[in-house]
Write a protein that holds these residues in place. Structure first.
Motif, PDB file in Angstrom:
ATOM      1  N   GLY A 132       1.988 -47.580  21.025  1.00 39.30           N
ATOM      2  CA  GLY A 132       2.623 -47.061  22.231  1.00 39.30           C
ATOM      3  C   GLY A 132       4.082 -46.727  22.036  1.00 39.30           C
ATOM      4  N   ARG A 133       4.785 -47.565  21.301  1.00 39.11           N
ATOM      5  CA  ARG A 133       6.218 -47.305  21.089  1.00 39.11           C
ATOM      6  C   ARG A 133       6.436 -46.040  20.254  1.00 39.11           C
ATOM      7  NH1 ARG A 133      10.970 -51.612  19.639  1.00 39.11           N
ATOM      8  NH2 ARG A 133      12.443 -50.157  18.685  1.00 39.11           N
ATOM      9  N   SER A 134       5.562 -45.777  19.293  1.00 38.88           N
ATOM     10  CA  SER A 134       5.715 -44.606  18.431  1.00 38.88           C
ATOM     11  C   SER A 134       5.347 -43.310  19.147  1.00 38.88           C
ATOM     12  CB  SER A 134       4.850 -44.753  17.174  1.00 38.88           C
ATOM     13  OG  SER A 134       5.211 -45.913  16.460  1.00 38.88           O
ATOM     14  N   THR A 135       4.442 -43.380  20.123  1.00 40.85           N
ATOM     15  CA  THR A 135       3.935 -42.158  20.746  1.00 40.85           C
ATOM     16  C   THR A 135       4.476 -41.906  22.144  1.00 40.85           C
ATOM     17  OG1 THR A 135       1.992 -43.382  21.534  1.00 40.85           O
ATOM     18  CG2 THR A 135       1.794 -42.228  19.419  1.00 40.85           C
ATOM     19  N   LEU A 136       4.840 -42.948  22.885  1.00 41.72           N
ATOM     20  CA  LEU A 136       5.229 -42.783  24.280  1.00 41.72           C
ATOM     21  C   LEU A 136       6.731 -42.740  24.493  1.00 41.72           C
ATOM     22  CD1 LEU A 136       2.681 -45.258  25.937  1.00 41.72           C
ATOM     23  CD2 LEU A 136       2.486 -42.771  25.701  1.00 41.72           C
ATOM     24  N   CYS A 137       7.525 -43.291  23.584  1.00 36.31           N
ATOM     25  CA  CYS A 137       8.983 -43.314  23.733  1.00 36.31           C
ATOM     26  C   CYS A 137       9.581 -42.089  23.055  1.00 36.31           C
ATOM     27  CB  CYS A 137       9.569 -44.595  23.139  1.00 36.31           C
ATOM     28  SG  CYS A 137       9.024 -46.100  23.979  1.00 36.31           S
ATOM     29  N   SER A 138      10.558 -41.485  23.716  1.00 40.24           N
ATOM     30  CA  SER A 138      11.200 -40.293  23.172  1.00 40.24           C
ATOM     31  C   SER A 138      12.630 -40.521  22.735  1.00 40.24           C
ATOM     32  CB  SER A 138      11.181 -39.166  24.218  1.00 40.24           C
ATOM     33  OG  SER A 138      11.865 -39.573  25.398  1.00 40.24           O
ATOM     34  N   GLY A 139      13.191 -41.702  22.959  1.00 39.93           N
ATOM     35  CA  GLY A 139      14.564 -41.957  22.561  1.00 39.93           C
ATOM     36  C   GLY A 139      14.917 -43.421  22.698  1.00 39.93           C
ATOM     37  N   PRO A 140      16.101 -43.807  22.209  1.00 38.92           N
ATOM     38  CA  PRO A 140      16.512 -45.226  22.277  1.00 38.92           C
ATOM     39  C   PRO A 140      16.608 -45.754  23.695  1.00 38.92           C
ATOM     40  CG  PRO A 140      17.898 -43.993  20.735  1.00 38.92           C
ATOM     41  CD  PRO A 140      17.077 -42.984  21.487  1.00 38.92           C
ATOM     42  N   ASP A 141      16.902 -44.884  24.672  1.00 38.69           N
ATOM     43  CA  ASP A 141      17.046 -45.341  26.050  1.00 38.69           C
ATOM     44  C   ASP A 141      15.723 -45.808  26.644  1.00 38.69           C
ATOM     45  OD1 ASP A 141      19.685 -44.669  25.857  1.00 38.69           O
ATOM     46  OD2 ASP A 141      19.443 -42.697  26.778  1.00 38.69           O
ATOM     47  N   ASP A 142      14.594 -45.406  26.039  1.00 39.79           N
ATOM     48  CA  ASP A 142      13.287 -45.782  26.583  1.00 39.79           C
ATOM     49  C   ASP A 142      12.778 -47.124  26.069  1.00 39.79           C
ATOM     50  OD1 ASP A 142      12.170 -42.337  26.225  1.00 39.79           O
ATOM     51  OD2 ASP A 142      13.350 -43.301  27.805  1.00 39.79           O
ATOM     52  N   LEU A 143      13.421 -47.669  25.034  1.00 40.24           N
ATOM     53  CA  LEU A 143      12.852 -48.848  24.384  1.00 40.24           C
ATOM     54  C   LEU A 143      12.865 -50.082  25.275  1.00 40.24           C
ATOM     55  CD1 LEU A 143      14.296 -48.400  20.770  1.00 40.24           C
ATOM     56  CD2 LEU A 143      12.125 -47.593  21.728  1.00 40.24           C
ATOM     57  N   ASP A 144      13.976 -50.297  26.006  1.00 42.76           N
ATOM     58  CA  ASP A 144      14.044 -51.480  26.867  1.00 42.76           C
ATOM     59  C   ASP A 144      13.004 -51.399  27.978  1.00 42.76           C
ATOM     60  OD1 ASP A 144      16.040 -52.632  25.396  1.00 42.76           O
ATOM     61  OD2 ASP A 144      17.660 -51.802  26.618  1.00 42.76           O
ATOM     62  N   ARG A 145      12.881 -50.233  28.613  1.00 43.00           N
ATOM     63  CA  ARG A 145      11.879 -50.082  29.669  1.00 43.00           C
ATOM     64  C   ARG A 145      10.474 -50.272  29.106  1.00 43.00           C
ATOM     65  NH1 ARG A 145      15.182 -45.427  30.980  1.00 43.00           N
ATOM     66  NH2 ARG A 145      16.484 -45.838  32.801  1.00 43.00           N
ATOM     67  N   TYR A 146      10.254 -49.753  27.893  1.00 40.93           N
ATOM     68  CA  TYR A 146       8.924 -49.901  27.293  1.00 40.93           C
ATOM     69  C   TYR A 146       8.592 -51.370  27.056  1.00 40.93           C
ATOM     70  CZ  TYR A 146       5.140 -49.661  23.898  1.00 40.93           C
ATOM     71  OH  TYR A 146       3.952 -49.830  23.244  1.00 40.93           O
ATOM     72  N   ASP A 147       9.538 -52.127  26.506  1.00 42.00           N
ATOM     73  CA  ASP A 147       9.281 -53.541  26.242  1.00 42.00           C
ATOM     74  C   ASP A 147       8.987 -54.296  27.540  1.00 42.00           C
ATOM     75  OD1 ASP A 147       9.656 -53.090  23.594  1.00 42.00           O
ATOM     76  OD2 ASP A 147      11.710 -53.828  23.526  1.00 42.00           O
ATOM     77  N   ASP A 148       9.725 -53.979  28.616  1.00 38.30           N
ATOM     78  CA  ASP A 148       9.504 -54.664  29.885  1.00 38.30           C
ATOM     79  C   ASP A 148       8.116 -54.371  30.446  1.00 38.30           C
ATOM     80  OD1 ASP A 148      12.008 -55.762  29.758  1.00 38.30           O
ATOM     81  OD2 ASP A 148      12.963 -54.192  30.944  1.00 38.30           O
ATOM     82  N   VAL A 149       7.738 -53.090  30.455  1.00 38.93           N
ATOM     83  CA  VAL A 149       6.441 -52.715  31.023  1.00 38.93           C
ATOM     84  C   VAL A 149       5.304 -53.252  30.155  1.00 38.93           C
ATOM     85  CG1 VAL A 149       4.981 -50.770  31.679  1.00 38.93           C
ATOM     86  CG2 VAL A 149       7.421 -50.691  32.140  1.00 38.93           C
ATOM     87  N   PHE A 150       5.478 -53.233  28.827  1.00 39.59           N
ATOM     88  CA  PHE A 150       4.430 -53.751  27.947  1.00 39.59           C
ATOM     89  C   PHE A 150       4.205 -55.239  28.199  1.00 39.59           C
ATOM     90  CE2 PHE A 150       2.724 -55.576  24.090  1.00 39.59           C
ATOM     91  CZ  PHE A 150       1.746 -54.666  23.709  1.00 39.59           C
ATOM     92  N   ALA A 151       5.303 -55.989  28.339  1.00 39.82           N
ATOM     93  CA  ALA A 151       5.172 -57.428  28.582  1.00 39.82           C
ATOM     94  C   ALA A 151       4.475 -57.699  29.912  1.00 39.82           C
ATOM     95  CB  ALA A 151       6.553 -58.084  28.556  1.00 39.82           C
ATOM     96  N   ALA A 152       4.847 -56.947  30.945  1.00 42.63           N
ATOM     97  CA  ALA A 152       4.251 -57.168  32.258  1.00 42.63           C
ATOM     98  C   ALA A 152       2.790 -56.726  32.302  1.00 42.63           C
ATOM     99  CB  ALA A 152       5.060 -56.434  33.324  1.00 42.63           C
ATOM    100  N   TRP A 153       2.452 -55.679  31.559  1.00 46.89           N
ATOM    101  CA  TRP A 153       1.109 -55.108  31.647  1.00 46.89           C
ATOM    102  C   TRP A 153       0.099 -55.859  30.780  1.00 46.89           C
ATOM    103  CZ3 TRP A 153      -0.327 -51.235  34.934  1.00 46.89           C
ATOM    104  CH2 TRP A 153      -1.600 -50.704  34.756  1.00 46.89           C
ATOM    105  N   PHE A 154       0.462 -56.152  29.537  1.00 44.88           N
ATOM    106  CA  PHE A 154      -0.497 -56.708  28.590  1.00 44.88           C
ATOM    107  C   PHE A 154      -0.426 -58.229  28.458  1.00 44.88           C
ATOM    108  CE2 PHE A 154      -0.249 -52.312  27.126  1.00 44.88           C
ATOM    109  CZ  PHE A 154      -1.595 -52.004  26.993  1.00 44.88           C
ATOM    110  N   LEU A 155       0.723 -58.815  28.794  1.00 52.72           N
ATOM    111  CA  LEU A 155       0.854 -60.251  28.582  1.00 52.72           C
ATOM    112  C   LEU A 155       0.574 -61.067  29.837  1.00 52.72           C
ATOM    113  CD1 LEU A 155       3.969 -60.425  26.269  1.00 52.72           C
ATOM    114  CD2 LEU A 155       1.565 -60.190  25.681  1.00 52.72           C
TER     115      LEU A 155
END
Length: 375
Positions: free
Chosen positions: A43-66
């Motif tokens: 998901g991080r390799s395909t859904l994120c387009s820049g460094p600004d998206d990484l923090d939001r991605y980590d938050d949503v991944f933790a809430a969704w999958f964990l």
């Protein structure tokens, strides 16, 4: 579940497009959903387009999958577990004299490297099938830019040369009262790019990646330019081997996998021999001389192994260099240890080449994009 995760990322502010969501599904299907770390990096390799998206991605991944909860907005950073980030750590050196880390340091310093970043710099011909599939998703990070040329028409600008006609009209509107001086400058237009991809047997390990790169050039060139201007001129793509084949129409398909399949059905000499001189002559006689190569940036992807006459290749490269604005030769072996340009095709072509660059990894493709944009 995966598409719901993509929609949650979009709601959290990550610009997830449908193409990126489909790439995420393909990557997850290849790696397996049961592996949480593999799903995270897919998901991080395909859904994120820049460094600004990484923090939001980590938050949503933790809430969704964990936790299993569907996020209703951007989650808080304190909810992000530290164990969700999968990184490959380098081997740590043994402590001297058997002692532990310094008591003044609360935590030892560790160097970590992203698996995707390592994959960007590896030779494509040495990758396994699974690694090539993972690399295919990273091609969306490459965004080619069309080289620019000066246009004949002038446009408004805040400085430059005085636009006497517009200044005079503004003065007449004010009944002869002095008006502000209008300025203009020479505008620019995108320059055509022509790609010649060698699909012979010696280039078979790089052919798929080169076609994916050509697809990125072709797809991005069809998007409207910045503002409300017209779209950029289409990128022309040809394959060379024992014969010349035009695959521009196949490369215009939005999906890269469908585009490569369509190109494979069109090219009759896949993994065959190499007759660069004869194929270049056909290209120049049928398309290049009539205007396709005039003033264009022509990029040749080949290792230079020539089965035909080297003198014919030298003559056709001289003709091509005279027509094109700039000729770029991409060789997958440039920069490798012990490589010397001694093949008869390279020796014949080099005097008529403006840029001789490497093309064996995703990182070299990114540098090639800059070379083409600055041509």
């Amino acid at each position: 579940m995966l598409l719901g995760f993509a929609r949650a990322l979009r709601a959290a502010g990550v610009p997830v497009t449908s193409d990126r969501a489909q790439s995420f599904l393909r990557a997850t299907a290849l790696l397996g959903l049961d592996d949480r770390q593999a799903t995270y990096w897919a998901g991080r390799s395909t859904l994120c387009s820049g460094p600004d998206d990484l923090d939001r991605y980590d938050d949503v991944f933790a809430a969704w999958f964990l936790t299993g909860d569907v996020p209703t907005g951007p989650p808080r950073k304190r909810d992000r577990p530290a164990t969700t980030v999968a990184q490959a750590s380098l081997d740590e050196p043994d402590d001297r004299d058997g002692e532990g880390p310094d008591s003044h340091d609360p935590e030892p310093l560790r160097a970590r490297a992203s698996a995707a970043e390592v994959l960007r710099h590896r030779d494509i011909a040495d990758l396994s099938a699974a690694e090539k599939a993972s690399l295919a998703a990273l091609f969306e990070t490459i965004t080619p830019r069309a080289p620019r040329r000066r246009a004949h028409r002038r446009t408004r600008w805040h400085r430059g040369e005085v636009d006497a006609h517009r200044t005079l009209r503004n003065t007449l509107r004010r009944m002869g009262e002095p008006a502000d001086i209008s300025w203009r400058r020479r505008g620019t237009r995108p320059r055509r790019v022509v790609l010649l991809v060698d699909v012979s047997g010696s280039m078979s390990g790089y052919a798929d990646a080169l076609l994916r790169l050509a697809h990125r050039f072709a797809v991005v060139s069809r998007r409207p330019s910045a503002g409300s201007g017209p779209p950029q001129p289409p990128v022309e793509v040809f394959t060379v081997g024992t014969r010349l084949t035009r695959i521009t129409r196949a490369m215009r398909l939005r999906d890269p996998d469908r585009a490569i399949v369509a190109a494979g059905e069109t090219v009759p000499d896949w993994s065959g021999g190499t007759r660069l001189g004869e194929t270049l002559q056909v290209f120049l006689d049928r398309w290049g001389q009539r205007g396709l190569a005039r003033g264009a940036v022509v990029v040749v992807f080949s290792d230079g192994w020539e089965r035909g006459e080297a003198e014919l290749l030298k003559e056709q490269m001289r003709r091509l260099h005279g027509l094109a604005h700039r000729v770029v030769w991409v060789n997958p072996h440039v920069g490798k240890d012990g490589y010397q340009p001694v093949q008869q095709g390279i020796v014949a072509a080099l005097p008529h080449v403006d840029d001789f660059v490497a093309g064996h990894s995703l990182a070299t493709f990114a540098r090639l994009v800059e070379v083409v944009a600055d041509a």
